[in-house]
Design an enzyme around this catalytic site. Structure first.
Site, short mmCIF file in Angstrom:
data_model
loop_
_atom_site.label_atom_id
_atom_site.label_comp_id
_atom_site.label_asym_id
_atom_site.label_seq_id
_atom_site.Cartn_x
_atom_site.Cartn_y
_atom_site.Cartn_z
N HIS A 154 -7.98 -4.00 -1.32
CA HIS A 154 -7.25 -4.12 -0.06
C HIS A 154 -6.20 -3.00 0.07
O HIS A 154 -6.16 -2.28 1.06
CB HIS A 154 -6.59 -5.50 0.02
CG HIS A 154 -5.78 -5.71 1.26
ND1 HIS A 154 -6.28 -6.33 2.38
CD2 HIS A 154 -4.50 -5.37 1.57
CE1 HIS A 154 -5.37 -6.36 3.33
NE2 HIS A 154 -4.26 -5.79 2.86
N GLU A 155 -5.38 -2.85 -0.95
CA GLU A 155 -4.31 -1.83 -0.86
C GLU A 155 -4.91 -0.43 -0.82
O GLU A 155 -4.42 0.45 -0.12
CB GLU A 155 -3.31 -1.98 -2.01
CG GLU A 155 -2.69 -3.37 -2.16
CD GLU A 155 -2.19 -4.01 -0.87
OE1 GLU A 155 -1.84 -3.27 0.08
OE2 GLU A 155 -2.16 -5.25 -0.78
N GLU B 239 0.80 -1.22 0.00
CA GLU B 239 0.00 0.00 0.00
C GLU B 239 0.83 1.27 0.00
O GLU B 239 0.52 2.22 0.75
CB GLU B 239 -0.93 -0.03 1.22
CG GLU B 239 -0.23 0.03 2.60
CD GLU B 239 0.18 -1.32 3.17
OE1 GLU B 239 0.40 -2.27 2.39
OE2 GLU B 239 0.30 -1.42 4.41
N TYR C 124 -4.72 -10.68 9.84
CA TYR C 124 -5.67 -10.27 8.81
C TYR C 124 -7.06 -10.81 9.13
O TYR C 124 -8.03 -10.06 9.26
CB TYR C 124 -5.25 -10.84 7.45
CG TYR C 124 -4.01 -10.25 6.84
CD1 TYR C 124 -2.75 -10.58 7.32
CD2 TYR C 124 -4.09 -9.37 5.76
CE1 TYR C 124 -1.60 -10.06 6.74
CE2 TYR C 124 -2.95 -8.84 5.18
CZ TYR C 124 -1.71 -9.18 5.66
OH TYR C 124 -0.59 -8.65 5.09
N ASP D 105 9.18 -10.54 9.68
CA ASP D 105 8.96 -11.31 8.45
C ASP D 105 8.73 -12.79 8.75
O ASP D 105 8.01 -13.48 8.03
CB ASP D 105 10.16 -11.18 7.49
CG ASP D 105 10.29 -9.77 6.92
OD1 ASP D 105 9.27 -9.06 6.85
OD2 ASP D 105 11.43 -9.38 6.57
N GLU E 193 -3.90 -4.59 9.37
CA GLU E 193 -4.41 -5.60 8.43
C GLU E 193 -5.83 -6.07 8.74
O GLU E 193 -6.61 -6.30 7.82
CB GLU E 193 -3.44 -6.77 8.33
CG GLU E 193 -2.04 -6.38 7.83
CD GLU E 193 -2.03 -5.75 6.44
OE1 GLU E 193 -3.03 -5.88 5.69
OE2 GLU E 193 -1.00 -5.11 6.11
N HIS F 157 -6.06 0.47 2.64
CA HIS F 157 -4.97 0.89 3.54
C HIS F 157 -4.79 2.41 3.54
O HIS F 157 -4.18 2.95 4.47
CB HIS F 157 -3.66 0.26 3.11
CG HIS F 157 -3.38 -1.09 3.72
ND1 HIS F 157 -3.38 -1.31 5.07
CD2 HIS F 157 -3.06 -2.28 3.14
CE1 HIS F 157 -3.05 -2.58 5.30
NE2 HIS F 157 -2.86 -3.20 4.14
N1 BES Z 1 0.99 -4.41 3.78
C1 BES Z 1 0.75 -5.70 3.25
C2 BES Z 1 1.99 -6.38 2.78
C3 BES Z 1 3.04 -6.54 3.85
C4 BES Z 1 2.73 -6.96 5.12
C5 BES Z 1 4.35 -6.27 3.56
C6 BES Z 1 3.73 -7.09 6.09
C7 BES Z 1 5.34 -6.40 4.52
C8 BES Z 1 5.03 -6.82 5.79
C9 BES Z 1 -0.27 -5.65 2.11
O1 BES Z 1 -1.26 -4.71 2.29
C10 BES Z 1 -0.96 -6.96 2.08
O2 BES Z 1 -1.54 -7.30 3.06
N2 BES Z 1 -0.94 -7.66 0.96
C11 BES Z 1 -1.64 -8.91 0.80
C12 BES Z 1 -2.92 -8.64 0.08
C13 BES Z 1 -4.10 -9.48 0.48
C14 BES Z 1 -4.33 -9.67 1.94
C15 BES Z 1 -5.36 -9.01 -0.21
C16 BES Z 1 -0.74 -9.83 0.00
O3 BES Z 1 0.42 -9.48 -0.23
O4 BES Z 1 -1.14 -10.91 -0.38
ZN ZN Z 2 -2.60 -5.25 3.88
#
Ligand code: BES
Ligand code: ZN
Length: 592
Positions: free
Chosen positions: A288-289, A264, A376, A368, A311, A292
């Site tokens: 989703h993004e 996002e 989520y 990570d 999330e 955010h």
């Molecule tokens: N912000 C996250 C990605 C992220 C989380 C990067 C933690 C680094 C550390 C992003 O918004 C996300 O949640 N992406 C999901 C999308 C899905 C839940 C619709 C993905 O990457 O799959």
């Molecule tokens: Zn997210």
């Protein structure tokens, strides 16, 4: 005092409020070289230290104007990186750090031309969430601190240097120069993990007054078609959550190695090209993004320990956008799949139930490594439970007030509960919020998704593989396939072969479907799936696919999984390479 376990930032020290960042992007040496000027909220009253986060940075000089400042880079710690302590004289308002990054910078992926769609130009991009901004620029790398910035990227003239920020100008000094400078500006204060940029052979197409899609020229047409609904989503989101504060919602279609589905980054969301299914079936990730922009970027969790505030709220908001545009049946189906994935994730954490709380304790834990779907989907369910208890109208009122009160602030779980208690007195106790926030697993009072379309899939699950025919699967989206593959009884190799013959699943182009299928079919020992997964793991670097597929492959044949990783590792983003190593190390460890 350090309040974020993932940062050296000490809240008794001065706070950085803005950055002026100037770097030269060098594809030859794989380094960013330049300087950042850090501005404090107020001039220092007395002399004293300031601690910044860094990882693998080479610091050259720290100064105020022509005056050199004393500084020391401490020994690096495994998760946090190295503390950079600068001694600030009394009266300091801003100071400059001259430095360069190193080729292994954890936020950065430097792609060879062969790893791009065009095959001619190199590509570079950043991924700073959760704690990788420090490998790009020395900062107080905690979302508790918010910064504005200006930036100048010096890039090869054939390439664009994009940032998640407002575009200022592109300077190409003389026509013979090999370089160009791209200037950007971020007027809103953001947590440092939202600093983002990409350099590559990029073109754009406008899909709405506030929405532009960027991609390599070879991919642009498909991307602009797939994401053409962005403006309508933005309008729907504003109706739900209030005015959009970031002016533009542009999209950058990333190379296939991008480690997430989406990120996002403000004003310029980064999206994986695995969303380019050709039928807009995966655009909930765009919702989703976009969501955010309110939940995460406007109201931010103050550390990774409160990540669920980002999330969980965003999944809730995403499903409200999906409901507004595609109807409640679609949103319910997505929630049902989310619940199945949540149950599987919770089962996978059997040995670490503390990581299935919403409010987690992460001292000594790499965010990570702790990452999962739990914040989520469990976060989403807590909000749904509250919504069901007080009714939608009152919950929407709460949401508006929450966004309005905490906008451009970074908050903790306690800030959330305080506001619920104030606006919806008694609701926390009624849903037993303590069990959600500080207890493991999914509480028994979690709302359950129900719909006719969902029941049809559940009947198909009960009928088993032999009962699945073309009439049943007609019109199935990736969500239905996911629900069925997850919900049907374990398949054996013969059942997989029969299904594959009927539905061509191993050859599926839709990555969500093929990934869900391969996980199940590898577990069944179905040979064509074991074959296909080895090529797929070299096509994409999205961790949502790498994690479960390496896990499945390792359970099937750990040596094969290792060889596969050795083969493809150099094409992965450093974060993904690190996470896959962890998955394989765990798979190799003796059970117990
Ligand atoms: N912000 C996250 C990605 C992220 C989380 C990067 C933690 C680094 C550390 C992003 O918004 C996300 O949640 N992406 C999901 C999308 C899905 C839940 C619709 C993905 O990457 O799959
Ligand atoms: Zn997210």
């Amino acid at each position: 005092m350090r309040r974020d376990p993932h940062s050296y930032c000490d809240d008794t020290q001065p706070e950085i409020v803005s950055l002026d960042w100037q770097v030269r992007v060098d594809f030859e040496t794989r380094r960013l070289e330049g300087a950042v000027t850090l501005e404090l909220g107020a001039a220092t009253a007395a002399a004293g230290p300031i601690d910044l986060d860094t990882r693998d940075l080479e610091v050259r000089r720290v100064h105020v104007g022509e005056v050199a400042l004393a500084w020391a880079l401490a020994a690096a710690e495994p998760i946090l990186g190295a503390r950079l302590r600068v001694e600030l004289p009394a009266g300091t308002q801003r100071f400059t750090v001259e430095y360069r990054t190193t080729p292994g910078a954890s936020a950065l992926q430097w792609l060879e031309p062969a790893q791009t769609a065009g095959g001619v130009q190199p590509f570079l991009f950043s991924q700073c969430q959760a704690i990788h901004a420090r490998s790009v620029v020395p900062v107080q790398d905690t979302p508790r601190v918010r910064v504005r910035f200006t930036a100048a990227l010096d890039v090869p003239v054939a390439l664009r240097g994009l940032m998640a920020a407002a575009f200022v100008e592109r300077e190409e000094d003389d026509p013979d120069s090999a370089r160009a400078i791209e200037r950007w500006h971020m007027p809103q204060p953001i947590p440092p993990y939202l600093i983002a940029f990409a350099v590559g052979h990029l073109r754009s197409a406008d899909v709405g007054p506030r929405c532009r899609v960027w991609a390599e020229p070879e991919v642009l047409e498909r991307a602009a078609w797939e994401f053409a609904g962005a403006e309508a989503m933005l309008e729907a989101a504003e109706k739900l959550f209030g005015p959009y504060d970031w002016e533009r919602f542009d999209i950058l279609t990333m190379p296939p190695s991008f480690p997430y589905g989406g990120m996002e980054n403000p004003r310029l969301t980064f999206l994986t090209p695995t969303l380019l299914a050709g039928d807009r079936s995966l655009v909930n990730v765009v919702a989703h993004e976009l969501a955010h922009s309110w939940t995460g970027n406007l109201v931010s969790s103050a550390s990774a320990e409160h990540f669920w505030l980002n999330e969980g709220f965003t999944v809730f908001a995403e499903r409200r956008i999906v409901e507004a545009l595609a109807g409640s049946e679609v949103a319910i189906m997505q929630a049902a799949l989310g619940r199945q994935e949540l149950d599987r994730a919770v089962a996978g954490f059997a040995e670490h139930p503390e990581l299935t709380r919403l409010h987690v304790h992460l001292a000594g834990v790499d965010p990570d490594e702790a990452f999962s779907i739990v914040p989520y989907e469990k976060g989403y369910l807590l909000l749904r439970a509250l919504e069901e208890h007080v009714g939608r109208a009152r919950f929407d009122g709460f949401l508006r007030e929450y966004l309005g009160t905490y906008r451009f602030r970074s908050i903790t779980t306690d800030d959330f509960t305080a506001m619920v208690e104030k606006l919806l007195p008694g609701a926390l106790a009624a849903v037993d919020s303590a069990a959600w926030l500080d207890g493991p697993g999914v509480p028994g009072n979690a709302p359950v998704a129900r719909s006719a379309r969902l029941e049809a899939v559940q009947r198909a699950c009960a009928a088993g593989a032999a009962g699945l025919d073309g009439a049943t699967t007609e019109g199935w989206t990736p969500v239905e396939w996911g629900l069925w593959l997850e919900g049907a009884a374990a398949l054996d190799a013969a059942a997989c072969a029969a299904l594959d013959a009927r539905f061509g699943l191993t050859a599926q182009k839709n990555y969500e479907i093929v990934a869900a299928w391969l996980r199940v079919a590898i577990a069944a020992g179905y040979a064509p799936a074991v074959e296909r997964v080895q090529s797929l793991l070299g096509e994409v670097g999205r961790m949502k696919f790498l994690r479960p597929l390496y896990q499945a492959l390792a359970r099937h044949d750990v040596a094969l999984a290792r060889r596969c990783f050795e083969r493809w590792r150099s094409g992965y983003h450093p974060i993904a390479a690190q996470v896959v190593s962890g998955v394989l190390a765990k798979a190799a460890a003796p059970a117990g």
